[in-house]
Design a protein around this motif. Structure first.
Motif, PDB file in Angstrom:
ATOM      1  N   ALA A 263      57.852  71.175  74.446  1.00 48.51           N
ATOM      2  CA  ALA A 263      57.196  71.837  75.573  1.00 48.51           C
ATOM      3  C   ALA A 263      57.047  70.887  76.758  1.00 48.51           C
ATOM      4  CB  ALA A 263      55.828  72.372  75.142  1.00 48.51           C
ATOM      5  N   VAL A 264      56.584  69.662  76.507  1.00 48.48           N
ATOM      6  CA  VAL A 264      56.405  68.692  77.592  1.00 48.48           C
ATOM      7  C   VAL A 264      57.755  68.317  78.193  1.00 48.48           C
ATOM      8  CG1 VAL A 264      55.604  66.367  78.153  1.00 48.48           C
ATOM      9  CG2 VAL A 264      54.262  67.797  76.613  1.00 48.48           C
TER      10      VAL A 264
ATOM     11  N   GLN B 165      54.598  59.148  74.692  1.00 53.42           N
ATOM     12  CA  GLN B 165      55.134  59.082  76.055  1.00 53.42           C
ATOM     13  C   GLN B 165      56.571  58.572  76.052  1.00 53.42           C
ATOM     14  OE1 GLN B 165      52.220  57.860  75.053  1.00 53.42           O
ATOM     15  NE2 GLN B 165      50.707  59.086  76.175  1.00 53.42           N
ATOM     16  N   GLY B 166      56.855  57.590  75.200  1.00 53.24           N
ATOM     17  CA  GLY B 166      58.222  57.106  75.077  1.00 53.24           C
ATOM     18  C   GLY B 166      59.159  58.174  74.548  1.00 53.24           C
ATOM     19  N   LEU B 167      58.664  58.976  73.593  1.00 50.65           N
ATOM     20  CA  LEU B 167      59.473  60.081  73.073  1.00 50.65           C
ATOM     21  C   LEU B 167      59.822  61.070  74.177  1.00 50.65           C
ATOM     22  CD1 LEU B 167      58.040  61.134  69.592  1.00 50.65           C
ATOM     23  CD2 LEU B 167      59.895  59.565  70.105  1.00 50.65           C
TER      24      LEU B 167
ATOM     25  N   ILE C  46      60.139  60.485  77.415  1.00 46.51           N
ATOM     26  CA  ILE C  46      61.174  59.907  78.288  1.00 46.51           C
ATOM     27  C   ILE C  46      62.546  59.993  77.627  1.00 46.51           C
ATOM     28  CG2 ILE C  46      61.979  57.763  79.362  1.00 46.51           C
ATOM     29  CD1 ILE C  46      59.021  56.999  79.731  1.00 46.51           C
ATOM     30  N   GLY C  47      62.618  59.606  76.362  1.00 46.40           N
ATOM     31  CA  GLY C  47      63.890  59.681  75.657  1.00 46.40           C
ATOM     32  C   GLY C  47      64.409  61.097  75.552  1.00 46.40           C
ATOM     33  N   SER C  48      63.521  62.053  75.289  1.00 43.10           N
ATOM     34  CA  SER C  48      63.932  63.451  75.150  1.00 43.10           C
ATOM     35  C   SER C  48      64.412  64.026  76.475  1.00 43.10           C
ATOM     36  CB  SER C  48      62.767  64.288  74.603  1.00 43.10           C
ATOM     37  OG  SER C  48      62.393  63.861  73.316  1.00 43.10           O
ATOM     38  N   ILE C  49      63.761  63.634  77.572  1.00 39.22           N
ATOM     39  CA  ILE C  49      64.206  64.104  78.887  1.00 39.22           C
ATOM     40  C   ILE C  49      65.634  63.633  79.155  1.00 39.22           C
ATOM     41  CG2 ILE C  49      63.863  63.816  81.374  1.00 39.22           C
ATOM     42  CD1 ILE C  49      60.844  63.714  80.810  1.00 39.22           C
ATOM     43  N   LEU C  50      65.890  62.350  78.937  1.00 42.33           N
ATOM     44  CA  LEU C  50      67.226  61.813  79.196  1.00 42.33           C
ATOM     45  C   LEU C  50      68.269  62.441  78.268  1.00 42.33           C
ATOM     46  CD1 LEU C  50      66.356  58.034  79.702  1.00 42.33           C
ATOM     47  CD2 LEU C  50      66.901  59.744  81.448  1.00 42.33           C
ATOM     48  N   TYR C  51      67.895  62.646  77.007  1.00 38.11           N
ATOM     49  CA  TYR C  51      68.848  63.187  76.039  1.00 38.11           C
ATOM     50  C   TYR C  51      69.118  64.672  76.280  1.00 38.11           C
ATOM     51  CZ  TYR C  51      71.203  63.791  71.558  1.00 38.11           C
ATOM     52  OH  TYR C  51      72.131  64.059  70.581  1.00 38.11           O
ATOM     53  N   SER C  52      68.146  65.385  76.840  1.00 39.51           N
ATOM     54  CA  SER C  52      68.305  66.828  77.052  1.00 39.51           C
ATOM     55  C   SER C  52      68.723  67.177  78.478  1.00 39.51           C
ATOM     56  CB  SER C  52      66.987  67.552  76.716  1.00 39.51           C
ATOM     57  OG  SER C  52      66.658  67.414  75.354  1.00 39.51           O
TER      58      SER C  52
END
Length: 238
Positions: free
Chosen positions: A25-26, A104-106, A108-114
């Motif tokens: 969601a975030v 918070q790190g998750l 950032i990683g999820s944004i870049l990966y998605s």
């Protein structure tokens, strides 16, 4: 406070599912805010050849997660967030907690990966907007941000919804990136895919079956929603 109360009230077996849903969601909300204007800028024609080349390079960078193994992206993000490198060193020098092994790190990683899963359908919708619509919008509204909000965003709403659904579904099933960045901290970074892996490793097949079935049901619902939205893509572009 509300999220902490929700976490405390959940049975331990469902905590990873809650973390995955919260992360998805975030991540999706951040992609809507960051990816939509970027997709619009990429889709608009540019007169300068240098800008056109920059857009081509940027589209290639955005598409990298489609090709790179998730562990590669996760590895370099982990280094970047660690106290000895990049942003992690700056955060450590200013007394700010490290992003590595944190929610918070998750994110950032999820944004870049998605990113490609959101940007590409939104880009396609913006690219389909006829030039006549852009000309009329320019005549009716001189301020670019009002023109973007009132006239152009509604034209891309189907692509935005499709991108949001695909990004949400993709984030729910992440494994390699979140494992490298977040590890397995219960209630914080242990997502459902990691929980399933750990249950199989511990030979707790019953729990692994339960968590897997929950993901399968969610996946079927997401596929139905994505298929429904996809059927409206040609209508939105006409």
């Amino acid at each position: 406070m509300g999220a902490d109360m929700m976490t405390a009230a959940l049975p331990e077996i469902l905590l990873p599912l809650w973390v995955s849903i919260k992360l998805a969601a975030v991540t999706t909300a951040c992609l809507l805010l960051l990816g939509t204007p970027l997709a619009y800028w990429l889709a608009r024609p540019s007169r300068l050849s240098a800008v056109r080349r920059l857009k081509i390079v940027l589209m290639g960078v955005i598409a990298l997660p489609l090709i790179l193994p998730p562990t590669v992206l996760g590895f370099y993000l982990l280094l970047f967030m660690s106290p000895n490198f990049g942003v992690g060193r700056w955060l450590s020098a200013h007394g700010i907690p490290s992003l590595a092994f944190s929610f918070q790190g998750l994110v950032i990683g999820s944004i870049l990966y998605s990113f490609p899963f959101y940007v590409q359908p939104v880009y396609a919708q913006f690219a389909r907007i006829p030039s006549s619509v852009l000309e009329v919008a320019t005549l009716l509204e001189s301020r670019w941000y009002r023109r973007f909000w009132v006239a152009l965003l509604p034209q891309a709403r189907v692509g935005m919804l499709l991108g949001a659904l695909v990004s949400f579904a993709h984030t729910i099933g992440e494994f390699g990136v979140v494992l490298m960045i977040g590890g397995s901290i219960a209630g914080e970074t242990k997502v459902v895919s990691i929980a399933i892996y750990e249950q199989v490793e511990a030979l707790n097949y019953g729990t692994a079956h339960l968590l897997s079935m929950l993901l399968i049901v969610m996946a079927m619902l997401m596929i139905a929603l994505i298929a429904t939205v996809s059927r409206h893509m040609p209508r939105a572009s006409s």
